[in-house]
Design a protein around this motif. Structure first.
Motif, short mmCIF file in Angstrom:
data_model
loop_
_atom_site.label_atom_id
_atom_site.label_comp_id
_atom_site.label_asym_id
_atom_site.label_seq_id
_atom_site.Cartn_x
_atom_site.Cartn_y
_atom_site.Cartn_z
N GLU A 1 10.42 9.39 3.66
CA GLU A 1 9.96 9.56 5.12
C GLU A 1 8.47 8.86 5.20
OE1 GLU A 1 11.98 9.77 7.60
OE2 GLU A 1 13.73 9.99 6.58
N PRO A 2 8.17 8.36 6.23
CA PRO A 2 6.74 7.91 6.73
C PRO A 2 5.93 9.10 6.76
CG PRO A 2 8.09 6.99 8.36
CD PRO A 2 9.06 7.76 7.58
N ALA A 3 4.72 9.07 6.10
CA ALA A 3 3.66 10.19 5.82
C ALA A 3 3.22 10.53 7.26
CB ALA A 3 2.58 9.97 4.93
N GLY B 1 0.81 -1.16 0.17
CA GLY B 1 0.06 0.05 -0.19
C GLY B 1 1.07 1.12 -0.14
N TYR B 2 0.01 2.30 0.32
CA TYR B 2 0.86 3.78 0.27
C TYR B 2 2.07 3.65 1.16
CZ TYR B 2 1.33 8.60 0.69
OH TYR B 2 1.99 10.27 0.58
N ASP B 3 1.93 3.18 2.31
CA ASP B 3 2.96 3.52 3.28
C ASP B 3 4.30 2.41 2.73
OD1 ASP B 3 1.71 5.10 5.09
OD2 ASP B 3 0.98 3.62 6.40
N GLN B 4 3.88 1.30 2.26
CA GLN B 4 4.91 0.54 1.81
C GLN B 4 5.72 1.18 0.82
OE1 GLN B 4 1.78 -0.67 2.57
NE2 GLN B 4 2.60 -1.34 4.62
N LEU B 5 4.74 1.76 -0.19
CA LEU B 5 5.31 2.26 -1.32
C LEU B 5 6.51 3.68 -0.98
CD1 LEU B 5 5.29 2.82 -4.47
CD2 LEU B 5 3.42 4.17 -4.45
#
Length: 247
Positions: A80-82, A69-73
């Motif tokens: 950096e983490p969103a 997903g978005y975090d893994q992308l």
């Protein structure tokens, strides 16, 4: 050689997945050519999840490898983490910064550039009043969440829980009263009272008891650490109360 990615994201008539749009934007900004596969029904989405044994969408594939997903992308692309990670003073700093800018603009609109050298006191007054008012708005957005954090360190709220529900209204009244230039005897006592109680409470919790707590100053849902900047809010209110009487 063009970098290619396949993105599966949910987009129905009732719901557009925000993380799908963010993943698409991130891929585009990272130079990827995107095969945008929209999952347009709940059934289609459920079938996709079952096929790939995943619990959420969006899902990104690069070079036939499922990234996630978005975090893994973000992690795959070295980003950096969103979002806010852990405790941060950012919410309070943002409020103070915007309040200062608004104070400058409002004061300048009344004095003009010719009065730049003489409006420092009125600018400071407006800055304190706006900061108090905006901080009160943050608290009033969710009184229940605010009270849950506030009663863990405020000495008066610990004894009288209802004070936690009244506090944001008192702070808003003090800030608005300063802006409206109400008589000092109607505003200053309120500002002094909540400021002194708050300052003593924060000082005791942070510097005497050494407790690591979340501050409710910017609302109960924010992750602002209880500390010096939290104490600043109370010092503003004390200073404002004293100044109103002096003026």
């Amino acid at each position: 050689m063009t970098k290619k990615a396949t993105l599966y994201r949910m987009e129905t008539s009732n719901h557009i997945c925000p993380f799908g749009l963010k993943s698409k934007d991130l891929l585009k900004r990272s130079g990827y050519s995107i095969e945008d596969q929209k999952l347009t029904t709940r059934e289609e989405t459920d079938n996709f999840k079952q096929q790939y044994q995943v619990e959420t969408t969006p899902q990104v594939f690069i070079k036939d490898e499922r990234i996630g997903g978005y975090d893994q992308l973000r992690d795959y692309l070295g980003k950096e983490p969103a979002g806010q990670q852990g405790m941060s003073y950012a919410p309070v700093i943002a409020i103070f910064a915007v309040s200062l800018l608004l104070s400058f603009v409002f004061t300048l609109s009344f004095t003009g550039f010719d009065g730049l050298s003489s409006f420092s006191i009125s600018l400071l007054e407006l800055f304190v009043a706006l900061s108090m008012t905006i901080l009160a708005i943050q608290k009033l957005q969710d009184l229940e969440q605010f009270s849950n954090s506030f009663i863990t360190y405020d000495l008066l709220a610990m004894k009288a829980v209802r004070y936690a529900y009244i506090y944001p209204f008192l702070e808003a009244y003090a800030g608005i009263g300063m802006i409206a230039n109400l008589p000092a005897y109607t505003v200053a006592p309120v500002s002094l009272f909540i400021g002194i109680v708050g300052a003593i409470s924060v000082f005791k919790a942070v510097y005497i008891d050494k407790r690591k707590l979340k501050c409710a100053c910017a609302g109960g849902n924010n992750k602002v650490p209880l500390g010096f900047i939290s104490l600043t809010e109370n010092l503003f209110m004390i200073t404002a109360g004293v100044w109103m009487f002096i003026r």
